[in-house]
Design a protein around this motif. Sequence first.
Motif, PDB file in Angstrom:
ATOM      1  N   ILE A 297       0.630  -1.336   0.244  1.00  0.00           N
ATOM      2  CA  ILE A 297      -0.183   0.125   0.078  1.00  0.00           C
ATOM      3  C   ILE A 297       0.214   1.026   0.136  1.00  0.00           C
ATOM      4  O   ILE A 297       1.563   1.385   1.274  1.00  0.00           O
ATOM      5  CB  ILE A 297      -0.480  -0.196   1.262  1.00  0.00           C
ATOM      6  CG1 ILE A 297      -1.904  -1.232   1.364  1.00  0.00           C
ATOM      7  CG2 ILE A 297      -2.032   1.396   1.183  1.00  0.00           C
ATOM      8  CD1 ILE A 297      -2.507  -1.429   2.296  1.00  0.00           C
TER       9      ILE A 297
ATOM     10  N   LYS B 242       1.323   5.694  -0.446  1.00  0.00           N
ATOM     11  CA  LYS B 242       0.666   6.598  -0.228  1.00  0.00           C
ATOM     12  C   LYS B 242       1.609   7.849  -0.341  1.00  0.00           C
ATOM     13  O   LYS B 242       2.963   7.885   1.110  1.00  0.00           O
ATOM     14  CB  LYS B 242       0.013   7.032   1.681  1.00  0.00           C
ATOM     15  CG  LYS B 242      -0.431   8.727   1.555  1.00  0.00           C
ATOM     16  CD  LYS B 242      -1.300   7.958   2.640  1.00  0.00           C
ATOM     17  CE  LYS B 242      -1.810   9.749   2.826  1.00  0.00           C
ATOM     18  NZ  LYS B 242      -2.926   9.618   4.229  1.00  0.00           N
TER      19      LYS B 242
ATOM     20  N   LYS C 171      -1.431  -5.459   1.925  1.00  0.00           N
ATOM     21  CA  LYS C 171      -3.167  -5.730   2.034  1.00  0.00           C
ATOM     22  C   LYS C 171      -2.401  -7.549   1.622  1.00  0.00           C
ATOM     23  O   LYS C 171      -2.022  -8.182   1.700  1.00  0.00           O
ATOM     24  CB  LYS C 171      -3.479  -5.967   0.057  1.00  0.00           C
ATOM     25  CG  LYS C 171      -4.236  -4.100   0.345  1.00  0.00           C
ATOM     26  CD  LYS C 171      -4.888  -4.240  -1.468  1.00  0.00           C
ATOM     27  CE  LYS C 171      -5.568  -2.060  -1.519  1.00  0.00           C
ATOM     28  NZ  LYS C 171      -6.673  -2.570  -2.555  1.00  0.00           N
TER      29      LYS C 171
ATOM     30  N   GLU D 162      -6.119  -5.157   5.756  1.00  0.00           N
ATOM     31  CA  GLU D 162      -4.780  -4.291   5.357  1.00  0.00           C
ATOM     32  C   GLU D 162      -4.096  -4.477   6.628  1.00  0.00           C
ATOM     33  O   GLU D 162      -4.814  -4.402   7.946  1.00  0.00           O
ATOM     34  CB  GLU D 162      -5.875  -3.497   5.271  1.00  0.00           C
ATOM     35  CG  GLU D 162      -5.907  -3.030   3.506  1.00  0.00           C
ATOM     36  CD  GLU D 162      -6.322  -1.090   3.502  1.00  0.00           C
ATOM     37  OE1 GLU D 162      -6.255  -0.155   4.039  1.00  0.00           O
ATOM     38  OE2 GLU D 162      -6.643  -0.865   1.867  1.00  0.00           O
TER      39      GLU D 162
ATOM     40  N   HIS E 258      -1.675  -1.763   8.178  1.00  0.00           N
ATOM     41  CA  HIS E 258      -1.067  -0.270   8.201  1.00  0.00           C
ATOM     42  C   HIS E 258       0.384  -0.399   8.942  1.00  0.00           C
ATOM     43  O   HIS E 258      -0.186  -0.313  10.273  1.00  0.00           O
ATOM     44  CB  HIS E 258      -1.260   0.812   8.266  1.00  0.00           C
ATOM     45  CG  HIS E 258      -3.053   1.411   6.885  1.00  0.00           C
ATOM     46  ND1 HIS E 258      -2.827   2.398   6.149  1.00  0.00           N
ATOM     47  CD2 HIS E 258      -3.459   0.267   6.284  1.00  0.00           C
ATOM     48  CE1 HIS E 258      -3.684   1.825   5.442  1.00  0.00           C
ATOM     49  NE2 HIS E 258      -4.030   0.711   5.381  1.00  0.00           N
TER      50      HIS E 258
END
Length: 425
Positions: A144, A146, A154, A163, A165
């Motif tokens: 993932i 950003k 994932k 998910e 993080h």
Amino acid sequence: MNESLSPESGGQITTRCCVVGGGPAGLFLGYLLARAGVEVIVLEKHKDFLRDFRGDTIHPSTLELMYELGFLEEFLQIADKHFDSLDFNIEGKQIPGPYFTHLPTICKYITFAPQWDFLNLLAKHARTFPHFQVQMESKATQLIHKDNRVVGVKVEGPQGEYEVHADLVVGADGRGSQMRVDAGVEVIEQGIPIDVLWFRIGKSGDLNDHTLARIKQGRMLITVDRGDYFQTGMIIQKGHFDEMKQEGLEVFRNRVIDILPNLAEGIAEIDDWKKIRLLSVQVNHITNWAQPGLLFIGDAAHAMSPVGGVGVNLAVQDAVATANLLADKLYEGNLTLDDLKQVQLRRETPARRTQRMQVFAHQRLFGSSTAPGKPVSISWTLRKIAGLFAPILRRTAGKIVGLGFLPEHIQTPERALKEISSPVK
């Protein structure tokens, strides 16, 4: 946080560090980070650690780390055999190999333990820390991103996709690393001309010795004494397994017996090709271990061949160095890309030096033969040099195999208080 229940489909969990892969590198790193008070989740795609013919060779460098952590004696209870030296047999002549009695370690020998027992031991101890969690049957499928940074993965779990993080994702998912593919890193392959067929042969009588490899008429057989059986490997030319299958199991069994007649009774147990596991030998490395929020270690960063049995031990050394360099930064929440690059700066050179030695061995032993099942060619010159420098080579080889080029030691603090945890299932 040490319960192993995975989230429901669509769920999301947050942690400081997410380690993808529950092998030696992943679990050792997870243990050390949790011990240092860092929240960590290890993702393992299988339901347990029970997989045969994985690296079982544990060297003095790794035994020293377990001594430093205080569970060496517990580990030795699951180890099969201890060898303070290893021998080779070339065309019927016994050749003394590397020895380990001169090493500056508590354990001056290598040992063998089923990898699933080793991993279960690590997981059991890691679960005593409140900040550790291992998610079984949880396959990381995609990174993932950003703002040009990896912020998590994932995961396909038992209850659906969720998910994780994290401030840092560590790809410790081996030579077939999905995280490596998803990150688009460059992989440099070394052309290795062999594969290995792994299988078990039951022992009969009192056949016990330290002979690691036997070479006869251009064929090599690896025999690791595991007590009541030999973990056995036959070296073949890469891509020739299907050709050997066409020749039939009887031809295969006779080749084994020709190299070591004492296995004649046990080899009868090999009555199906399903009892033989093909290991496609790879030696490769990636050029960039670190991206913002992402780090690769172990086989995901540098896949090793079976030569020297060093793969597990190098992976563990990577994990220790990673924890030493990053635990405080993760704990404080101020990890940077430059910090991640320090891991590659420290561990890439010993890994690459080891790979160069492996490639050299492959070229000298396996580079000239073209006959199926006969990959070994030892020149007269190489035999002469080995004979002249045998005492020095044995001592040096023992140090390189036993310790590696840059052995690590535990430097992480023990911040976390241990909890009473349930046994590993």
